[in-house]
Design a protein around this motif. Structure first.
Motif, short mmCIF file in Angstrom:
data_model
loop_
_atom_site.label_atom_id
_atom_site.label_comp_id
_atom_site.label_asym_id
_atom_site.label_seq_id
_atom_site.Cartn_x
_atom_site.Cartn_y
_atom_site.Cartn_z
N SER A 1 26.35 8.02 -39.18
CA SER A 1 26.36 8.00 -40.65
C SER A 1 27.75 8.32 -41.20
CB SER A 1 25.33 8.97 -41.22
OG SER A 1 25.67 10.30 -40.91
N GLY A 2 28.47 9.20 -40.54
CA GLY A 2 29.82 9.54 -40.99
C GLY A 2 30.83 8.45 -40.70
N ALA A 3 30.63 7.72 -39.62
CA ALA A 3 31.59 6.69 -39.22
C ALA A 3 31.33 5.34 -39.87
CB ALA A 3 31.56 6.54 -37.70
N GLN A 4 30.19 5.17 -40.49
CA GLN A 4 29.82 3.86 -41.04
C GLN A 4 30.87 3.30 -42.00
OE1 GLN A 4 27.25 2.07 -39.73
NE2 GLN A 4 28.33 0.45 -40.83
N PRO A 5 31.38 4.10 -42.96
CA PRO A 5 32.41 3.54 -43.85
C PRO A 5 33.67 3.08 -43.09
CG PRO A 5 31.56 5.59 -44.74
CD PRO A 5 30.99 5.44 -43.35
N LEU A 6 34.05 3.85 -42.09
CA LEU A 6 35.22 3.48 -41.29
C LEU A 6 34.94 2.22 -40.48
CD1 LEU A 6 38.07 4.17 -40.30
CD2 LEU A 6 37.01 5.60 -38.55
N LEU A 7 33.76 2.13 -39.91
CA LEU A 7 33.40 0.93 -39.14
C LEU A 7 33.39 -0.31 -40.02
CD1 LEU A 7 30.54 2.35 -36.88
CD2 LEU A 7 32.87 1.76 -36.20
N THR A 8 32.93 -0.16 -41.24
CA THR A 8 32.92 -1.29 -42.17
C THR A 8 34.34 -1.76 -42.46
OG1 THR A 8 30.87 -0.49 -43.15
CG2 THR A 8 32.15 -2.05 -44.46
N ARG A 9 35.24 -0.82 -42.65
CA ARG A 9 36.64 -1.18 -42.93
C ARG A 9 37.32 -1.79 -41.71
NH1 ARG A 9 39.97 3.48 -45.25
NH2 ARG A 9 41.48 1.81 -45.50
N LEU A 10 36.93 -1.36 -40.53
CA LEU A 10 37.57 -1.84 -39.30
C LEU A 10 36.85 -3.03 -38.66
CD1 LEU A 10 38.52 1.53 -37.59
CD2 LEU A 10 40.03 -0.05 -38.78
N GLU A 11 35.83 -3.55 -39.32
CA GLU A 11 35.03 -4.63 -38.75
C GLU A 11 35.87 -5.82 -38.27
OE1 GLU A 11 32.81 -7.91 -37.84
OE2 GLU A 11 34.00 -7.93 -39.65
N GLN B 1 38.94 -5.88 -37.13
CA GLN B 1 39.66 -5.48 -35.91
C GLN B 1 38.69 -5.32 -34.74
OE1 GLN B 1 40.05 -4.18 -38.94
NE2 GLN B 1 42.23 -4.08 -39.41
N ILE B 2 37.52 -4.77 -35.02
CA ILE B 2 36.51 -4.60 -33.97
C ILE B 2 36.05 -5.96 -33.48
CG2 ILE B 2 34.16 -3.78 -33.52
CD1 ILE B 2 34.76 -1.47 -35.52
N SER B 3 35.87 -6.90 -34.37
CA SER B 3 35.46 -8.25 -34.00
C SER B 3 36.51 -8.92 -33.12
CB SER B 3 35.22 -9.09 -35.26
OG SER B 3 34.83 -10.38 -34.93
N THR B 4 37.78 -8.76 -33.48
CA THR B 4 38.87 -9.32 -32.67
C THR B 4 38.90 -8.68 -31.29
OG1 THR B 4 40.17 -9.77 -34.65
CG2 THR B 4 41.37 -9.67 -32.57
N ALA B 5 38.77 -7.36 -31.23
CA ALA B 5 38.75 -6.67 -29.94
C ALA B 5 37.57 -7.13 -29.09
CB ALA B 5 38.69 -5.16 -30.16
N ASN B 6 36.42 -7.34 -29.72
CA ASN B 6 35.24 -7.82 -28.99
C ASN B 6 35.49 -9.22 -28.41
OD1 ASN B 6 32.42 -7.60 -28.15
ND2 ASN B 6 32.05 -9.20 -29.68
#
Length: 91
Positions: A50-60, A62-67
């Motif tokens: 729950s705490g990381a969700q806003p950060l994950l949304t912003r980094l989506e 970059q996360i997609s590229t890394a995946n």
């Protein structure tokens, strides 16, 4: 998900999970410690998600590229090491 579905990885996970479960069930003291640890991990995980969700949304992006890069690397690894797709009994 792809790595977890590799037969060798999946088999190793199943073996560890089975050993953990058997040990937990056969030793009452270990069971109480494991139950407490599992409850703590679940609570911490829920709070972290729950705490990381806003950060994950912003980094989506970059996360997609890394995946994508990780999947391409895994494709090459599977191509060079076909043994990764073999059932553990064959290996």
């Amino acid at each position: 998900t792809r790595v977890a579905n590799l037969p060798l990885v999946s088999s190793a996970y199943d073996m560890v999970a089975s050993a953990y479960s058997c040990t937990k069930e056969s030793h009452p003291c270990v069971r109480s410690v494991c139950d407490a640890a599992e409850k703590g991990v679940k609570t911490l995980t829920a709070a972290a998600v729950s705490g990381a969700q806003p950060l994950l949304t912003r980094l989506e992006p970059q996360i997609s590229t890394a995946n994508e890069l990780a999947c391409k690397g895994l494709d090459k690894l599977e191509e060079k090491l076909p043994i990764l797709q073999q059932p553990p009994q064959k290996v």
